[in-house]
Each structure stands twice: as C-alpha cells, then as structure tokens.
Design a protein around this motif. Structure first.
Motif, PDB file in Angstrom:
ATOM      1  N   PRO A 160      -5.719   9.416  -8.965  1.00  0.00           N
ATOM      2  CA  PRO A 160      -6.230   9.782  -7.636  1.00  0.00           C
ATOM      3  C   PRO A 160      -7.204   8.729  -7.106  1.00  0.00           C
ATOM      4  O   PRO A 160      -7.314   8.537  -5.910  1.00  0.00           O
ATOM      5  CB  PRO A 160      -6.918  11.122  -7.856  1.00  0.00           C
ATOM      6  N   TRP A 161      -7.942   8.051  -7.988  1.00  0.00           N
ATOM      7  CA  TRP A 161      -8.748   6.894  -7.621  1.00  0.00           C
ATOM      8  C   TRP A 161      -8.928   6.023  -8.846  1.00  0.00           C
ATOM      9  O   TRP A 161      -8.846   6.475  -9.970  1.00  0.00           O
ATOM     10  CB  TRP A 161     -10.089   7.279  -6.998  1.00  0.00           C
ATOM     11  N   GLN A 219      -2.489  -4.214   2.320  1.00  0.00           N
ATOM     12  CA  GLN A 219      -1.618  -4.056   1.159  1.00  0.00           C
ATOM     13  C   GLN A 219      -1.397  -2.591   0.789  1.00  0.00           C
ATOM     14  O   GLN A 219      -0.664  -2.281  -0.135  1.00  0.00           O
ATOM     15  CB  GLN A 219      -2.204  -4.822  -0.026  1.00  0.00           C
ATOM     16  N   GLY A 220      -2.067  -1.674   1.494  1.00  0.00           N
ATOM     17  CA  GLY A 220      -1.906  -0.245   1.243  1.00  0.00           C
ATOM     18  C   GLY A 220      -2.976   0.367   0.359  1.00  0.00           C
ATOM     19  O   GLY A 220      -2.911   1.549   0.029  1.00  0.00           O
ATOM     20  N   ASN A 221      -3.977  -0.421  -0.058  1.00  0.00           N
ATOM     21  CA  ASN A 221      -5.092   0.117  -0.833  1.00  0.00           C
ATOM     22  C   ASN A 221      -5.956   0.981   0.076  1.00  0.00           C
ATOM     23  O   ASN A 221      -6.034   0.744   1.278  1.00  0.00           O
ATOM     24  CB  ASN A 221      -5.933  -1.029  -1.403  1.00  0.00           C
ATOM     25  N   ASP A 222      -6.605   1.987  -0.515  1.00  0.00           N
ATOM     26  CA  ASP A 222      -7.406   2.930   0.262  1.00  0.00           C
ATOM     27  C   ASP A 222      -8.830   3.024  -0.263  1.00  0.00           C
ATOM     28  O   ASP A 222      -9.059   2.923  -1.470  1.00  0.00           O
ATOM     29  CB  ASP A 222      -6.822   4.342   0.171  1.00  0.00           C
ATOM     30  N   ILE A 223      -9.748   3.266   0.651  1.00  0.00           N
ATOM     31  CA  ILE A 223     -11.128   3.623   0.326  1.00  0.00           C
ATOM     32  C   ILE A 223     -11.433   4.902   1.099  1.00  0.00           C
ATOM     33  O   ILE A 223     -11.225   4.963   2.308  1.00  0.00           O
ATOM     34  CB  ILE A 223     -12.125   2.520   0.732  1.00  0.00           C
ATOM     35  N   HIS A 224     -11.910   5.915   0.379  1.00  0.00           N
ATOM     36  CA  HIS A 224     -12.283   7.179   1.003  1.00  0.00           C
ATOM     37  C   HIS A 224     -13.764   7.428   0.770  1.00  0.00           C
ATOM     38  O   HIS A 224     -14.238   7.382  -0.362  1.00  0.00           O
ATOM     39  CB  HIS A 224     -11.477   8.347   0.413  1.00  0.00           C
ATOM     40  N   ILE A 271      -6.033   2.009  -5.709  1.00  0.00           N
ATOM     41  CA  ILE A 271      -5.173   0.831  -5.676  1.00  0.00           C
ATOM     42  C   ILE A 271      -3.740   1.284  -5.451  1.00  0.00           C
ATOM     43  O   ILE A 271      -3.241   2.183  -6.142  1.00  0.00           O
ATOM     44  CB  ILE A 271      -5.307   0.023  -6.973  1.00  0.00           C
ATOM     45  N   VAL A 272      -3.080   0.683  -4.487  1.00  0.00           N
ATOM     46  CA  VAL A 272      -1.713   1.055  -4.147  1.00  0.00           C
ATOM     47  C   VAL A 272      -0.819   0.984  -5.392  1.00  0.00           C
ATOM     48  O   VAL A 272      -0.943   0.087  -6.211  1.00  0.00           O
ATOM     49  CB  VAL A 272      -1.170   0.164  -2.999  1.00  0.00           C
ATOM     50  N   GLY A 273       0.018   1.996  -5.561  1.00  0.00           N
ATOM     51  CA  GLY A 273       0.948   2.056  -6.686  1.00  0.00           C
ATOM     52  C   GLY A 273       0.390   2.735  -7.916  1.00  0.00           C
ATOM     53  O   GLY A 273       1.122   3.036  -8.846  1.00  0.00           O
TER      54      GLY A 273
END
Length: 72
Positions: free
Chosen positions: A50-51, A24-29, A44-46
């Motif tokens: 920054p987080w 869905q485009g969510n990221d974890i760094h 979370i996408v959208g």
C-alpha cells in the motif's frame, strides 16, 4: 493542477489537496493522523504494498523517489 518540476528528476503534479503523482505513476498521499501529525505515504508504481515509505514532508517524500531512481 500544479506541476512541481524544479526540485526533482520526476515531474510531479498536484492532483488534488492530498495527492501528488509523477510522470511515471508514483504517488504521494498526504495523511493527517489523529494526533495532528502530517505524514506523506509514498507508493512506487508496480509495488504490491500500500506504500513503500513514509516521509514527514513533501520534499522528503520527493527525495525518496529521487533516491530510488538513482539506485536502480
């Protein structure tokens, strides 16, 4: 790339050493702090932030997205 499918409603891909992205485009760094602690920043996408959350493990980070999914 490794895909994480068995522990989440999202389908996560390990994009590189410190970054995961779901379908869905969510990221974890993954971030290592100066004192050696490891944190996982969740975006979370959208979102314009920054987080949206910080976790102390990859499993905890994935659970944050699963919980957000169940609320919406």
């Amino acid at each position: 790339m490794t895909t994480i499918k068995d522990r989440s409603v999202h389908h996560w891909q390990h994009v590189h050493a410190d970054w995961w992205q779901d379908d869905q485009g969510n990221d974890i760094h993954r971030i290592e702090t100066d004192d050696g602690a490891v944190l996982y920043h969740c975006h979370i996408v959208g979102s314009s932030l920054p987080w949206n959350a910080i976790a102390t493990s990859l499993d905890e980070a994935i659970a944050i997205f699963d919980e957000a999914e169940s609320i919406s």
